[in-house]
Design an enzyme around this catalytic site. Structure first.
Site, PDB file in Angstrom:
ATOM      1  CG  HIS A  16      -1.974   1.257   1.120  1.00 14.90           C
ATOM      2  ND1 HIS A  16      -3.082   1.096   2.060  1.00 14.90           N
ATOM      3  CD2 HIS A  16      -2.029   2.318   0.526  1.00 14.90           C
ATOM      4  CE1 HIS A  16      -3.936   2.182   1.730  1.00 14.90           C
ATOM      5  NE2 HIS A  16      -3.224   2.932   0.917  1.00 14.90           N
ATOM      6  CG  HIS A  18      -1.108   5.995  -2.893  1.00 11.78           C
ATOM      7  ND1 HIS A  18      -2.178   5.520  -3.686  1.00 11.78           N
ATOM      8  CD2 HIS A  18      -1.176   5.397  -1.724  1.00 11.78           C
ATOM      9  CE1 HIS A  18      -3.226   5.099  -2.864  1.00 11.78           C
ATOM     10  NE2 HIS A  18      -2.741   5.141  -1.534  1.00 11.78           N
ATOM     11  CG  HIS A 196      -7.439   3.329  -1.050  1.00 11.00           C
ATOM     12  ND1 HIS A 196      -6.819   2.859  -1.940  1.00 11.00           N
ATOM     13  CD2 HIS A 196      -6.543   4.199  -0.190  1.00 11.00           C
ATOM     14  CE1 HIS A 196      -5.322   3.302  -1.802  1.00 11.00           C
ATOM     15  NE2 HIS A 196      -5.322   4.197  -0.827  1.00 11.00           N
ATOM     16  CD  GLU A 199      -7.773   6.964   3.524  1.00 11.37           C
ATOM     17  OE1 GLU A 199      -8.143   6.828   2.622  1.00 11.37           O
ATOM     18  OE2 GLU A 199      -6.626   7.443   3.801  1.00 11.37           O
ATOM     19  CG  ASP A 277      -1.467   5.970   2.407  1.00 13.19           C
ATOM     20  OD1 ASP A 277      -1.745   5.388   1.168  1.00 13.19           O
ATOM     21  OD2 ASP A 277      -2.363   6.499   3.110  1.00 13.19           O
ATOM     22  CG  ASP A 278       0.170   8.917  -0.218  1.00 13.58           C
ATOM     23  OD1 ASP A 278       0.208   8.917  -1.250  1.00 13.58           O
ATOM     24  OD2 ASP A 278      -0.889   8.304   0.812  1.00 13.58           O
TER      25      ASP A 278
HETATM   26  N1  ADE Z   1      -4.167   8.493  -2.575  1.00 15.52           N
HETATM   27  C1  ADE Z   1      -3.127   8.556  -2.011  1.00 15.52           C
HETATM   28  N2  ADE Z   1      -3.057   8.461  -0.721  1.00 15.52           N
HETATM   29  C2  ADE Z   1      -4.365   7.964  -0.541  1.00 15.52           C
HETATM   30  C3  ADE Z   1      -5.053   7.682   0.717  1.00 15.52           C
HETATM   31  N3  ADE Z   1      -4.675   7.467   1.763  1.00 15.52           N
HETATM   32  N4  ADE Z   1      -6.504   7.524   0.517  1.00 15.52           N
HETATM   33  C4  ADE Z   1      -7.010   7.729  -0.522  1.00 15.52           C
HETATM   34  N5  ADE Z   1      -6.489   7.943  -1.909  1.00 15.52           N
HETATM   35  C5  ADE Z   1      -4.948   8.049  -1.720  1.00 15.52           C
HETATM   36 ZN    ZN Z   2      -3.350   4.822   0.187  1.00 13.32          ZN
END
Ligand code: ADE
Ligand code: ZN
Length: 333
Positions: A16, A18, A196, A199, A277-278
């Site tokens: 997970h 991006h 996703h 969340e 995630d990011d």
């Molecule tokens: N795109 C990048 N990170 C995300 C996240 N946590 N939730 C939804 N879309 C995303």
């Molecule tokens: Zn994500």
């Protein structure tokens, strides 16, 4: 061995992540200068100072703005290469990388550009850093199902480079059922499916992702906890939740890491994995996420080993590659 060294030494799969969310402010500035793209920031410090998020949408606005610096094959190669190098340092042996084609095609950067950049970086990273990878193409929920179907058509020449499809971006107000058709088309050509859900959105979206889209993993899924029948279904079907603890705190899904529901869900028999995630936006790569739950939720080394093992089991790797990584985890444990 310190906990941090132990965590890094554990072979793991990150699933997970991006790729657009791995764009560090320094690289964002370099690429913007190289490509003559104007950013609404004066300095790298200015960018970092802007990373205070009230919710998912306030983060996505900055994520998509930052991605405008990415324009050329070389940019996508540099971005992917930097992530894979950093992930390898955290003990990641295989990464299933999300990318958002529509973030790029909407501003005139096409599939040939980003797919070539990804491929070059992935091939080198396997040789140079010992980390394998595959790609999962995500559709932007806020652009709706029809746009996703058009994007899937555009992706047809590249499907041999893609292992699965996913669903991301703004959640509330964009239910998974809108994407029934494109997910069915993707599954019909042998692609794996993830989404996703849960969340920020309600448990109903997790049900839809499972029942309507036929996903094998739920990304985040933390709000599934609110629905006992849903938790039972997730356990019964062996669906894995790909969790991102630092992301959840930065996006205010939980106030503090100590409040995260990972440990409670594990106690109820749910399978989960730890992911970043990011990471360029949330202040940590995957080993930092493991370390955060180890200290915040008081997980011991056996529990960290179980999380690493789950990451291998829930991956889309072939069985023999899974077996090899499981053996390597056992050797470290
Ligand atoms: N795109 C990048 N990170 C995300 C996240 N946590 N939730 C939804 N879309 C995303
Ligand atoms: Zn994500």
């Amino acid at each position: 061995m310190t906990d941090a060294a132990f965590i890094r030494s554990l072979p793991k799969v990150e699933m997970h992540i991006h790729i657009e969310g791995t764009l560090e402010p320094e690289m964002m500035f370099d690429l913007a200068a190289r490509n003559h793209v104007r950013l609404p920031y004066r300095s790298v410090d200015d960018v970092r100072a802007a990373y205070e998020f009230a919710d998912l949408q306030s983060f996505l606005d900055l994520l998509y703005r930052g991605a405008t610096a990415l324009r050329t094959v070389r940019d996508f190669d540099d971005l992917t290469s930097a992530y894979l190098r950093r992930a390898a340092a955290d003990g990641v042996r295989h990464a299933e990388i999300f990318f958002d084609p529509q973030v790029h095609t909407e501003r005139g950067v096409g599939f040939p550009v980003f797919m070539q950049g990804f491929a070059a970086a992935r091939t080198r990273a396997e040789q140079e850093f010992g980390v394998a990878s595959s790609l999962i193409m995500c559709f932007l929920r806020h652009l709706r199902g029809e746009a996703a179907t058009a994007t899937f058509e555009e992706a047809k020449p590249y499907l041999d480079q893609i292992v699965g499809v996913g669903l991301d971006s703004s959640e509330v107000g964009y239910p998974p059922s809108d994407f029934r058709q494109v997910f069915e088309s993707a599954r019909n050509v042998g692609l794996r499916a993830v989404a996703h859900a849960g969340e920020e959105g309600p448990p109903a979206y997790v049900w839809e992702a499972i029942d309507v889209l036929g996903v094998e993993r739920i990304d985040h899924g933390v709000r599934a906890e609110e629905d006992a029948a849903l938790v039972a279904r997730i356990v019964a079907d062996g669906i894995t939740l790909t969790m991102c603890p630092l992301s959840n705190v930065r996006l205010r899904v939980f106030d503090r890491i100590e409040d995260h529901n990972l440990a409670r869900l594990l106690d109820r028999g749910v399978k989960a994995t730890i992911n970043s995630d990011d990471p360029a936006y949330f202040g940590g790569y995957v080993a930092d996420d493991y370390a955060a739950v180890a200290s915040g939720l008081d997980l011991d080394r056996d529990e960290l080993v179980t999380l690493a093992r789950s990451s291998v089991e829930a991956s889309f790797l072939p069985l023999d590659a899974k077996g090899q990584l499981i053996n390597e985890i056992a050797a470290v444990a």
